[in-house]
Design a protein around this motif. Structure first.
Motif, PDB file in Angstrom:
ATOM      1  N   LYS A 142       0.852  -1.179   0.000  1.00  0.00           N
ATOM      2  CA  LYS A 142       0.000   0.000   0.000  1.00  0.00           C
ATOM      3  C   LYS A 142       0.893   1.236   0.000  1.00  0.00           C
ATOM      4  CE  LYS A 142      -3.696  -2.252   2.393  1.00  0.00           C
ATOM      5  NZ  LYS A 142      -5.064  -2.035   2.414  1.00  0.00           N
ATOM      6  N   PRO A 143       0.435   2.313  -0.627  1.00  0.00           N
ATOM      7  CA  PRO A 143       1.264   3.523  -0.658  1.00  0.00           C
ATOM      8  C   PRO A 143       1.561   4.022   0.757  1.00  0.00           C
ATOM      9  CG  PRO A 143      -0.654   3.733  -2.106  1.00  0.00           C
ATOM     10  CD  PRO A 143      -0.821   2.464  -1.331  1.00  0.00           C
ATOM     11  N   VAL A 144       2.773   4.532   0.919  1.00  0.00           N
ATOM     12  CA  VAL A 144       3.197   5.055   2.219  1.00  0.00           C
ATOM     13  C   VAL A 144       2.442   6.337   2.540  1.00  0.00           C
ATOM     14  CG1 VAL A 144       5.160   5.960   3.513  1.00  0.00           C
ATOM     15  CG2 VAL A 144       5.461   3.998   2.009  1.00  0.00           C
ATOM     16  N   LEU A 145       2.213   7.134   1.506  1.00  0.00           N
ATOM     17  CA  LEU A 145       1.532   8.412   1.693  1.00  0.00           C
ATOM     18  C   LEU A 145       0.118   8.339   1.113  1.00  0.00           C
ATOM     19  CD1 LEU A 145       4.454  10.770   0.584  1.00  0.00           C
ATOM     20  CD2 LEU A 145       3.687  10.330   2.922  1.00  0.00           C
ATOM     21  N   SER A 146      -0.850   8.762   1.914  1.00  0.00           N
ATOM     22  CA  SER A 146      -2.223   8.828   1.416  1.00  0.00           C
ATOM     23  C   SER A 146      -2.282   9.918   0.346  1.00  0.00           C
ATOM     24  CB  SER A 146      -3.174   9.177   2.569  1.00  0.00           C
ATOM     25  OG  SER A 146      -2.921  10.505   3.006  1.00  0.00           O
ATOM     26  N   PRO A 147      -3.344   9.932  -0.469  1.00  0.00           N
ATOM     27  CA  PRO A 147      -3.430  10.977  -1.507  1.00  0.00           C
ATOM     28  C   PRO A 147      -3.341  12.396  -0.937  1.00  0.00           C
ATOM     29  CG  PRO A 147      -5.027   9.247  -1.935  1.00  0.00           C
ATOM     30  CD  PRO A 147      -4.412   8.945  -0.601  1.00  0.00           C
ATOM     31  N   ASP A 148      -3.964  12.642   0.234  1.00  0.00           N
ATOM     32  CA  ASP A 148      -3.905  13.976   0.844  1.00  0.00           C
ATOM     33  C   ASP A 148      -2.485  14.329   1.280  1.00  0.00           C
ATOM     34  OD1 ASP A 148      -6.622  14.239   0.482  1.00  0.00           O
ATOM     35  OD2 ASP A 148      -7.140  13.672   2.545  1.00  0.00           O
ATOM     36  N   ARG A 149      -1.816  13.374   1.921  1.00  0.00           N
ATOM     37  CA  ARG A 149      -0.451  13.621   2.387  1.00  0.00           C
ATOM     38  C   ARG A 149       0.505  13.757   1.200  1.00  0.00           C
ATOM     39  NH1 ARG A 149       1.368  12.131   7.616  1.00  0.00           N
ATOM     40  NH2 ARG A 149       3.024  10.910   6.663  1.00  0.00           N
ATOM     41  N   LEU A 150       0.247  13.005   0.131  1.00  0.00           N
ATOM     42  CA  LEU A 150       1.082  13.102  -1.064  1.00  0.00           C
ATOM     43  C   LEU A 150       0.937  14.490  -1.704  1.00  0.00           C
ATOM     44  CD1 LEU A 150       3.011  11.681  -3.012  1.00  0.00           C
ATOM     45  CD2 LEU A 150       1.017  10.822  -4.242  1.00  0.00           C
ATOM     46  N   ALA A 151      -0.282  15.011  -1.734  1.00  0.00           N
ATOM     47  CA  ALA A 151      -0.511  16.347  -2.296  1.00  0.00           C
ATOM     48  C   ALA A 151       0.232  17.408  -1.482  1.00  0.00           C
ATOM     49  CB  ALA A 151      -2.007  16.652  -2.342  1.00  0.00           C
ATOM     50  N   LEU A 152       0.201  17.281  -0.160  1.00  0.00           N
ATOM     51  CA  LEU A 152       0.909  18.225   0.703  1.00  0.00           C
ATOM     52  C   LEU A 152       2.424  18.101   0.504  1.00  0.00           C
ATOM     53  CD1 LEU A 152       0.844  20.398   2.836  1.00  0.00           C
ATOM     54  CD2 LEU A 152       0.638  18.617   4.584  1.00  0.00           C
ATOM     55  N   ALA A 153       2.912  16.861   0.391  1.00  0.00           N
ATOM     56  CA  ALA A 153       4.344  16.649   0.161  1.00  0.00           C
ATOM     57  C   ALA A 153       4.765  17.271  -1.162  1.00  0.00           C
ATOM     58  CB  ALA A 153       4.664  15.153   0.184  1.00  0.00           C
ATOM     59  N   LYS A 154       3.917  17.159  -2.203  1.00  0.00           N
ATOM     60  CA  LYS A 154       4.220  17.758  -3.509  1.00  0.00           C
ATOM     61  C   LYS A 154       4.319  19.277  -3.396  1.00  0.00           C
ATOM     62  CE  LYS A 154       2.295  14.280  -6.593  1.00  0.00           C
ATOM     63  NZ  LYS A 154       1.225  13.945  -7.529  1.00  0.00           N
ATOM     64  N   LEU A 155       3.435  19.853  -2.591  1.00  0.00           N
ATOM     65  CA  LEU A 155       3.445  21.296  -2.402  1.00  0.00           C
ATOM     66  C   LEU A 155       4.764  21.728  -1.747  1.00  0.00           C
ATOM     67  CD1 LEU A 155       1.816  23.922  -2.622  1.00  0.00           C
ATOM     68  CD2 LEU A 155       0.916  23.441  -0.342  1.00  0.00           C
ATOM     69  N   LEU A 156       5.161  21.027  -0.686  1.00  0.00           N
ATOM     70  CA  LEU A 156       6.425  21.346  -0.025  1.00  0.00           C
ATOM     71  C   LEU A 156       7.610  21.076  -0.959  1.00  0.00           C
ATOM     72  CD1 LEU A 156       5.703  19.887   3.521  1.00  0.00           C
ATOM     73  CD2 LEU A 156       5.844  22.298   2.881  1.00  0.00           C
ATOM     74  N   SER A 169      11.301  14.164   7.285  1.00  0.00           N
ATOM     75  CA  SER A 169      11.002  14.113   8.712  1.00  0.00           C
ATOM     76  C   SER A 169       9.516  14.346   8.978  1.00  0.00           C
ATOM     77  CB  SER A 169      11.846  15.162   9.441  1.00  0.00           C
ATOM     78  OG  SER A 169      11.544  15.178  10.805  1.00  0.00           O
ATOM     79  N   GLU A 170       8.951  15.329   8.298  1.00  0.00           N
ATOM     80  CA  GLU A 170       7.536  15.669   8.482  1.00  0.00           C
ATOM     81  C   GLU A 170       6.612  14.503   8.127  1.00  0.00           C
ATOM     82  OE1 GLU A 170       4.166  17.738   9.388  1.00  0.00           O
ATOM     83  OE2 GLU A 170       6.195  18.524   9.675  1.00  0.00           O
ATOM     84  N   PHE A 171       6.952  13.787   7.048  1.00  0.00           N
ATOM     85  CA  PHE A 171       6.075  12.712   6.579  1.00  0.00           C
ATOM     86  C   PHE A 171       6.551  11.324   7.011  1.00  0.00           C
ATOM     87  CE2 PHE A 171       5.078  16.262   3.860  1.00  0.00           C
ATOM     88  CZ  PHE A 171       3.692  16.245   3.882  1.00  0.00           C
ATOM     89  N   ARG A 172       7.657  11.321   7.761  1.00  0.00           N
ATOM     90  CA  ARG A 172       8.226  10.069   8.281  1.00  0.00           C
ATOM     91  C   ARG A 172       8.482   9.059   7.167  1.00  0.00           C
ATOM     92  NH1 ARG A 172       4.129  10.381  12.901  1.00  0.00           N
ATOM     93  NH2 ARG A 172       5.239  11.674  14.394  1.00  0.00           N
ATOM     94  N   VAL A 173       9.181   9.524   6.128  1.00  0.00           N
ATOM     95  CA  VAL A 173       9.560   8.667   5.008  1.00  0.00           C
ATOM     96  C   VAL A 173      11.043   8.867   4.720  1.00  0.00           C
ATOM     97  CG1 VAL A 173       7.269   8.651   3.925  1.00  0.00           C
ATOM     98  CG2 VAL A 173       8.936  10.387   3.251  1.00  0.00           C
ATOM     99  N   SER A 174      11.623   7.914   4.047  1.00  0.00           N
ATOM    100  CA  SER A 174      13.030   8.040   3.662  1.00  0.00           C
ATOM    101  C   SER A 174      13.147   8.901   2.406  1.00  0.00           C
ATOM    102  CB  SER A 174      13.615   6.652   3.380  1.00  0.00           C
ATOM    103  OG  SER A 174      13.014   6.106   2.216  1.00  0.00           O
TER     104      SER A 174
END
Length: 189
Positions: A142-156, A169-174
């Motif tokens: 399953k994806p590590v980031l939900s669609p909402d979290r992925l959209a926020l990560a893309k923005l950052l 660090s914010e999204f707790r991913v490598s």
């Protein structure tokens, strides 16, 4: 020289019956290596010590094939390592002896069957994945980031002023996960 190997899965089981059978087959008691653990464990101290002590012309004697390896693939790998050391394998229960032409033939038949089985498993797996994709399923993790979290990560991610380490660090991913999900970024930190 004959070297023996005996293994039991739990401390409740007894190695003596195997040791006795190995000694009756001519193995010196000082040359019997033992383990008390599951055969599924890759690191078995007794087996490792025996493998280090192998010399050309030696023969590893076991009571049954399942005492040496739990799976056919594991067993094949161990026998290949024994053969690379210039030694052979003799299994008392299966009357298999790789120091003889007939024993080598039987062993190679086992190897061919194992390779065939691996091929069948691979074909079935690939067919199952293709069928799942055709039904619209997305096999795999399953994806590590939900669609909402992925959209926020893309923005950052689009803001070069935000360090990649902070996004990770914010999204707790490598970093690797971030790069896989978002692609390359210019001005990386």
């Amino acid at each position: 020289m004959l070297l023996g190997y005996a293994r039991v899965s739990t401390a409740d089981q007894n190695l003596e019956a195997q040791r006795t059978a190995l000694m009756e087959a001519g193995v010196d008691p000082a040359r019997i290596y033992t383990d008390t653990m599951s055969g599924a464990k890759a690191e078995r101290p007794g087996l490792a010590e025996m493998m280090r002590s192998l010399r050309p012309g030696d023969v590893v004697v076991i009571v049954r094939l399942d005492r040496l390896g739990r799976s056919l693939l594991d067993l094949l790998d161990l026998v290949r390592r024994i053969e690379r050391a210039g030694a052979g394998l003799r299994s008392l229960a299966e009357t298999l002896d790789t120091t003889t032409p007939t024993g080598r033939l039987l062993f190679h038949l086992f190897a061919a069957l194992a390779e065939f089985e691996r091929g069948l498993i691979r074909e079935r797996t690939m067919a199952g994945l293709a069928a799942a994709r055709a039904r619209g399923a997305k096999p795999g993790r399953k994806p590590v980031l939900s669609p909402d979290r992925l959209a926020l990560a893309k923005l950052l991610w689009s803001n070069p002023a935000v360090p990649i380490s902070q996004i990770c660090s914010e999204f707790r991913v490598s970093r690797r996960t971030l790069y896989r999900e978002l692609g390359p970024r210019t001005g990386q930190d």
